[in-house]
Design a protein around this motif. Structure first.
Motif, short mmCIF file in Angstrom:
data_model
loop_
_atom_site.label_atom_id
_atom_site.label_comp_id
_atom_site.label_asym_id
_atom_site.label_seq_id
_atom_site.Cartn_x
_atom_site.Cartn_y
_atom_site.Cartn_z
N ARG A 121 -5.39 -2.28 0.76
CA ARG A 121 -4.79 -1.41 1.68
C ARG A 121 -5.77 -1.21 2.92
O ARG A 121 -5.22 -0.83 3.85
N SER A 122 -6.76 -0.81 2.50
CA SER A 122 -7.97 -0.48 3.61
C SER A 122 -7.88 -1.90 4.66
O SER A 122 -7.79 -1.44 5.91
N GLY A 131 -8.11 3.77 7.36
CA GLY A 131 -8.56 2.43 6.84
C GLY A 131 -10.13 2.35 6.84
O GLY A 131 -10.44 1.64 5.90
N TYR A 147 -11.57 7.17 5.53
CA TYR A 147 -10.91 7.47 4.30
C TYR A 147 -11.10 6.23 3.12
O TYR A 147 -11.36 6.55 2.10
N GLY A 148 -10.81 4.97 3.77
CA GLY A 148 -10.88 3.81 2.91
C GLY A 148 -12.13 3.79 2.22
O GLY A 148 -12.33 3.46 0.93
N ARG A 149 -13.19 4.15 2.95
CA ARG A 149 -14.63 3.72 2.54
C ARG A 149 -14.95 5.01 1.54
O ARG A 149 -15.63 4.62 0.60
N HIS A 153 -8.82 -1.16 -1.69
CA HIS A 153 -9.55 -2.28 -0.78
C HIS A 153 -8.46 -3.11 -0.19
O HIS A 153 -8.85 -3.28 1.22
N GLU A 165 -4.78 -1.71 6.83
CA GLU A 165 -4.80 -0.62 7.84
C GLU A 165 -5.93 -0.95 8.95
O GLU A 165 -5.32 -0.53 10.13
N SER A 216 -4.07 10.77 -0.43
CA SER A 216 -4.50 10.02 0.81
C SER A 216 -3.99 11.20 2.07
O SER A 216 -3.37 12.02 1.83
#
Length: 486
Positions: A394-395, A445, A448-450, A392, A398, A125
């Motif tokens: 965690r995103s 979120g 980086y999340g996607r 998912h 965020e 991350s």
């Protein structure tokens, strides 16, 4: 000054005699390989300048044909090593990746005709600043060399995602799957494959199983050493550090390493007096469907852990890892023994201009086989699916934090006039912190999340296809080429 794509010593280009001396008849029968994680972080790694100089001196006095170095982050350090090896290993490549560089370099006695780097799709991350894997862009680098006997050999050098929380194990599994695919594809193009590096996994873990089995790679250490007795693993007696190196091939977290002494170690490292994280792997080309003639084969005859003592005259080790060397023997079939080149033929071959990629003929179709067991594929899928759910959730957290930050910032602006002027500096500071937090949470979120979710989804779907094909192999005994798409 921008560096060249490939490096080759000037006197080598001008003097054919020097080139002949670098390619001796030893290259007909053996290839000597060395790999080391140099721990060369600028401003962070202790005693970096002294250690890099010592590593360069060690390599200069060696007889390796191929050297793969990791964590050689500073280009000036690469130049020091390259200068020391200019006569022994005149061909080299320094690789770039991410914001801070890949830290990977390959040196070769044989001509390099192509190079590539494949950054892994998942590298931790961006919030994990201490580990820094996301910023450096961990990758699989490779060069294509021309060997006087084997022809095309693809040499890989990699540094896989470091240890971390359990959900980060999925990132290592993604790295392992992507690396295994690259090595397998190289073999299916009719190339010999040599892979070296810091894989950050002990031999019994799932990432190493994926790499060895899916790419059909052989471990040089395991091929040349008798497996430790099961009683040794269950014994309560702790081995001496030197015995642990001899039995397990320990390369990291050894008490013999001055940078590991006194370090807090996990249960496995304490039991085995360290970990084996560095490997030299190899394989032959995938066999053609209609072979014209038997091909030479590679066999490991020796593998050693090197640089276990401190640098002579200095009180510290060469790196926080030990080095690994391996000797691969080129074995010929009976029909090929008489076809080995004579001295005159070898000299003439060495004087030829190395072939370019465009001049290489297309390889013959090869047999495609699945070696990674369906049960192992399921285990990888389970880990990736768990990570997907975690990522998912965690995103979402965020992005909720981002929404709360926006709401807080709006509230601060709307109520600023209610506070006395003396509170203005605090309001400005609060607004700055809220803006920073909101921007960071939106980035990690959403962006980086996607990114992470899509990368995981790609590998999960690839493994689902592979698992089905592996079940076909298990039920039918052999997989037809038409049934398995790349």
């Amino acid at each position: 000054m921008a560096p060249d794509i490939f490096h080759r010593t000037p006197d080598l280009c001008q003097c054919a005699g020097s080139f002949e001396r670098t390619l001796t008849r030893m290259s007909e029968t053996h290839i000597n390989i060395f790999t080391l994680n140099c721990w060369g972080l600028k401003y962070v790694s202790k005693n970096r300048a002294e250690r890099i100089a010592a590593i360069a001196r060690f390599l200069q006095s060696s007889d390796f044909d191929i050297v793969a170095l990791q964590e050689l982050w500073v280009y000036a350090d690469y130049e020091i090593v390259r200068s020391s090896l200019s006569r022994l290993l005149p061909f080299s490549k320094f690789f770039y990746s991410g914001a801070l560089g890949a830290g990977l370099a390959i040196f070769s006695r044989f001509p390099i005709v192509a190079a590539t780097i494949h950054p892994y799709s998942l590298n931790g991350s961006p919030l994990d600043v201490v580990a820094g894997d996301w910023f450096v862009g961990k990758a699989a680098a490779s060069v294509l060399i021309t060997h006087p006997i084997l022809g095309q050999v693809q040499v890989f050098n990699t540094h896989v995602r470091a240890e971390g929380p359990e959900h980060h194990r999925a990132h290592r599994l993604v790295n392992a799957w992507e690396f295994a695919k690259l090595a397998k594809q190289a073999a299916e193009l009719g190339r010999y494959v040599i892979a070296a590096g810091d894989f950050n996994s002990i031999p019994t873990t799932l990432p190493m199983t994926v790499i060895r089995d899916h790419a059909s790679l052989f471990d040089a250490w395991a091929a040349t050493h008798t497996p430790p007795s099961p009683s040794l693993a269950t014994s309560t007696q702790i081995l001496a550090p030197t015995e642990a190196i001899d039995n397990y091939g320990i390369t990291a977290d050894s008490p013999l390493n001055t940078y590991s002494a006194g370090k807090h170690l996990d249960v496995h490292a304490r039991a085995a007096q360290g970990k084996r994280l560095d490997y030299i792997l190899f394989r032959d080309p995938a066999p053609p469907l209609a072979p014209a003639a038997p091909l030479p084969t590679l066999t490991a005859t020796d593998a050693r852990v090197l640089l276990t003592d401190p640098i002579p005259g200095l009180p510290f080790s060469y790196s926080d890892h030990f080095g690994v060397s391996a000797t691969l023997k080129i074995k010929y079939s009976e029909d090929q023994v008489d076809a080995v080149m004579s001295d005159d033929e070898l000299r003439q071959a060495q004087k030829q201009t190395p072939p370019t990629i465009s001049s290489v003929t297309a390889p013959s179709p090869v047999q495609v086989s699945a070696r990674l067991a369906a049960t192992d594929a399921k285990a990888v899928l389970a880990a990736l699916t768990t990570c997907y759910r975690y990522a998912h959730a965690r995103s979402k957290r965020e992005l909720l934090t981002f929404g709360a930050s926006v709401g807080t910032l709006v509230a601060l602006i709307a109520t600023a006039s209610w506070f006395p002027s003396a509170a203005a500096p605090l309001l400005v500071l609060g607004g700055a912190v809220t803006t920073w937090a909101g921007t960071t949470m939106f980035y990690v979120g959403f962006v980086y999340g996607r990114w992470e979710l899509n990368a995981l989804k790609n590998v999960i779907e690839e493994l689902e296809l592979y698992r089905k094909s592996a079940e076909i192999v298990a039920s039918a005994g052999e997989l037809d080429v038409s049934e398995l798409k790349p």
